[in-house]
Scaffold this motif. Structure first.
Motif, PDB file in Angstrom:
ATOM      1  N   TRP A  52       1.192  -1.673   0.193  1.00 54.18           N
ATOM      2  CA  TRP A  52       0.114   0.056  -0.270  1.00 54.18           C
ATOM      3  C   TRP A  52       1.220   0.804   0.077  1.00 54.18           C
ATOM      4  O   TRP A  52       1.778   0.891   0.675  1.00 54.18           O
ATOM      5  CB  TRP A  52      -0.757  -0.079   0.981  1.00 54.18           C
ATOM      6  CG  TRP A  52      -2.114  -0.556   1.261  1.00 54.18           C
ATOM      7  CD1 TRP A  52      -2.389  -1.679   1.008  1.00 54.18           C
ATOM      8  CD2 TRP A  52      -3.599  -0.109   0.954  1.00 54.18           C
ATOM      9  NE1 TRP A  52      -3.869  -2.682   1.050  1.00 54.18           N
ATOM     10  CE2 TRP A  52      -4.408  -0.722   0.802  1.00 54.18           C
ATOM     11  CE3 TRP A  52      -3.778   1.175   0.707  1.00 54.18           C
ATOM     12  CZ2 TRP A  52      -5.807  -1.166   0.537  1.00 54.18           C
ATOM     13  CZ3 TRP A  52      -5.129   1.507   0.644  1.00 54.18           C
ATOM     14  CH2 TRP A  52      -5.916   0.888   0.157  1.00 54.18           C
ATOM     15  N   TRP A  55      -1.733   6.797   3.285  1.00 55.29           N
ATOM     16  CA  TRP A  55      -1.989   8.146   3.095  1.00 55.29           C
ATOM     17  C   TRP A  55      -1.221   8.935   4.010  1.00 55.29           C
ATOM     18  O   TRP A  55      -0.998   9.951   3.555  1.00 55.29           O
ATOM     19  CB  TRP A  55      -3.322   7.837   3.503  1.00 55.29           C
ATOM     20  CG  TRP A  55      -3.903  10.087   3.338  1.00 55.29           C
ATOM     21  CD1 TRP A  55      -4.340   9.821   4.978  1.00 55.29           C
ATOM     22  CD2 TRP A  55      -4.282  10.082   2.702  1.00 55.29           C
ATOM     23  NE1 TRP A  55      -4.680  11.406   4.403  1.00 55.29           N
ATOM     24  CE2 TRP A  55      -4.991  11.855   3.254  1.00 55.29           C
ATOM     25  CE3 TRP A  55      -4.360  10.550   1.736  1.00 55.29           C
ATOM     26  CZ2 TRP A  55      -4.944  13.080   2.091  1.00 55.29           C
ATOM     27  CZ3 TRP A  55      -5.391  11.323   0.866  1.00 55.29           C
ATOM     28  CH2 TRP A  55      -5.690  12.741   1.478  1.00 55.29           C
ATOM     29  N   THR A  84      -5.255   4.144   4.223  1.00 57.25           N
ATOM     30  CA  THR A  84      -6.571   4.664   2.611  1.00 57.25           C
ATOM     31  C   THR A  84      -6.850   5.896   2.686  1.00 57.25           C
ATOM     32  O   THR A  84      -7.788   6.092   1.665  1.00 57.25           O
ATOM     33  CB  THR A  84      -7.783   3.428   3.742  1.00 57.25           C
ATOM     34  OG1 THR A  84      -8.668   4.087   4.872  1.00 57.25           O
ATOM     35  CG2 THR A  84      -7.575   2.386   3.582  1.00 57.25           C
ATOM     36  N   THR A  89     -12.169   3.297   6.932  1.00 61.11           N
ATOM     37  CA  THR A  89     -11.763   3.101   6.432  1.00 61.11           C
ATOM     38  C   THR A  89     -10.864   2.276   6.232  1.00 61.11           C
ATOM     39  O   THR A  89      -9.412   2.443   6.773  1.00 61.11           O
ATOM     40  CB  THR A  89     -11.833   3.449   5.051  1.00 61.11           C
ATOM     41  OG1 THR A  89     -12.951   4.042   5.309  1.00 61.11           O
ATOM     42  CG2 THR A  89     -11.528   2.789   3.914  1.00 61.11           C
ATOM     43  N   GLY A  90     -10.603   0.865   6.046  1.00 63.52           N
ATOM     44  CA  GLY A  90      -9.731  -0.356   6.441  1.00 63.52           C
ATOM     45  C   GLY A  90      -9.133  -0.526   7.787  1.00 63.52           C
ATOM     46  O   GLY A  90      -8.179  -1.490   7.866  1.00 63.52           O
ATOM     47  N   THR A 113     -13.396  -0.072   2.062  1.00 72.56           N
ATOM     48  CA  THR A 113     -11.467  -1.075   1.877  1.00 72.56           C
ATOM     49  C   THR A 113     -10.638   0.049   1.819  1.00 72.56           C
ATOM     50  O   THR A 113      -9.823  -0.134   2.350  1.00 72.56           O
ATOM     51  CB  THR A 113     -11.565  -2.244   1.100  1.00 72.56           C
ATOM     52  OG1 THR A 113     -12.334  -1.845  -0.500  1.00 72.56           O
ATOM     53  CG2 THR A 113     -12.351  -3.440   1.843  1.00 72.56           C
ATOM     54  N   SER A 114     -11.224   1.050   0.959  1.00 68.79           N
ATOM     55  CA  SER A 114     -10.258   2.178   0.092  1.00 68.79           C
ATOM     56  C   SER A 114     -11.053   3.482  -0.270  1.00 68.79           C
ATOM     57  O   SER A 114     -12.444   3.408  -0.087  1.00 68.79           O
ATOM     58  CB  SER A 114      -9.781   1.685  -1.146  1.00 68.79           C
ATOM     59  OG  SER A 114     -10.347   1.500  -1.514  1.00 68.79           O
ATOM     60  N   ARG A 115     -11.195   4.225  -0.753  1.00 69.74           N
ATOM     61  CA  ARG A 115     -11.020   5.958  -0.780  1.00 69.74           C
ATOM     62  C   ARG A 115     -12.145   4.922  -2.102  1.00 69.74           C
ATOM     63  O   ARG A 115     -12.537   6.444  -2.526  1.00 69.74           O
ATOM     64  CB  ARG A 115      -9.690   6.709  -1.082  1.00 69.74           C
ATOM     65  CG  ARG A 115      -9.595   7.599   0.216  1.00 69.74           C
ATOM     66  CD  ARG A 115      -8.915   8.570   0.398  1.00 69.74           C
ATOM     67  NE  ARG A 115      -7.664   8.635  -0.929  1.00 69.74           N
ATOM     68  CZ  ARG A 115      -7.025   8.374  -1.281  1.00 69.74           C
ATOM     69  NH1 ARG A 115      -6.061   7.805  -0.106  1.00 69.74           N
ATOM     70  NH2 ARG A 115      -6.081   8.400  -2.703  1.00 69.74           N
ATOM     71  N   ASP A 117     -13.868   2.563  -3.148  1.00 70.45           N
ATOM     72  CA  ASP A 117     -14.607   1.338  -2.990  1.00 70.45           C
ATOM     73  C   ASP A 117     -16.168   1.103  -3.648  1.00 70.45           C
ATOM     74  O   ASP A 117     -16.706   0.266  -2.895  1.00 70.45           O
ATOM     75  CB  ASP A 117     -14.196   0.491  -1.503  1.00 70.45           C
ATOM     76  CG  ASP A 117     -14.851   1.578  -0.756  1.00 70.45           C
ATOM     77  OD1 ASP A 117     -15.659   3.121  -0.696  1.00 70.45           O
ATOM     78  OD2 ASP A 117     -14.623   1.601   0.494  1.00 70.45           O
TER      79      ASP A 117
END
Length: 250
Positions: A52, A55, A84, A89-90, A113-115, A117
């Motif tokens: 990953w 952020w 994320t 989130t995540g 799960t992610s921005r 998703d």
């Protein structure tokens, strides 16, 4: 980016819209301990997330800018929101929260799960009193107070339509009540004590024709609370459902 402790107060006050506020927030470096921790975590990563691109910055609020209901947590998780770039989130806490919102028809899906998703929130916005991941999930009172102008300005933007607030945990409760006061709502003294299922109704904010605001207390959706059974999915849904009804969403 700005490292001055005065940056949140100035930048938040100058923000003209929620999008402008978020853009200014992600540039903040006002709290040295939090900056060091969020960036160290983003660099070292957790083994399962080694591929990953973290952020590693302040995490803005998530949800519509005209939301009638606000959910307030504590701070982003080091390997959740700090990874994320989106609140709750995540991480497992987010799994519990978004599943409950989905069950109530307030979210488009039960997982986050992610921005990118595809998750959407309906009439609900999610935020926190501290926007950077803190060591041990424990912001200091000074960090909380330094970060407060972001939430004050966010509440001012939401004020015309906001009807309910769900506060997850005692730390958030202690942070939110004075913030609501700064944003124009008359908060009684002594301030109401935190508890799961506690609610307090505030008169309309100063200079605003909006209806009263109902603030709900709820145990935080932390792994510890969920694993020990202190907070169950049913308990969470009950509070969220009451807040949705108060906001005219259900």
């Amino acid at each position: 980016m700005c490292s001055s402790a005065a940056y949140p107060l100035r930048a938040a006050a100058e923000a003209l819209t929620s999008a402008d506020l978020d853009a200014r927030l992600v540039e903040c470096r006002a709290c040295p301990r939090l900056v060091a921790w969020r960036e160290e975590t983003a660099s070292t990563k957790r083994a399962e997330f080694r591929d990953w691109q973290y952020w590693g910055r302040p995490v803005p609020a998530f949800g519509p800018a005209d939301a009638a209901m606000l959910v307030v947590g504590l701070a982003p998780a080091a390997h959740g929101g700090n990874r994320t770039g989106r609140m709750f989130t995540g991480d497992r806490a987010g799994d519990v929260l978004f599943e409950a919102l989905y069950d109530l028809g307030l979210a488009s899906q039960a997982t986050a799960t992610s921005r990118d998703d595809g998750l959407e929130l309906y009439g609900v916005r999610v935020t926190a009193p501290v926007h950077c991941a803190p060591p041990g999930n424990r912001p200091t009172p000074e960090e909380r107070d330094t970060c407060r102008p972001w939430l004050v300005r966010e509440l001012e933007e939401l004020r015309p339509r906001l009807r309910s607030v769900v506060v997850l945990g005692a730390f958030g409760w202690q942070a939110v009540l004075p913030t609501l006061h700064e944003a124009g709502w008359p908060v009684p003294r002594p301030r109401p004590a935190f508890g799961h299922g506690v609610r307090t109704t505030l008169a309309p904010a100063d200079g605003c024709s909006a209806a009263p605001l109902t603030v709900f207390g709820c145990y935080h959706v932390s792994q510890r609370n969920v694993f020990t059974g202190r907070l169950t999915g049913e308990m969470l849904r009950e509070v969220l459902a009451e807040a949705a009804r108060a906001a005219g969403l259900g």
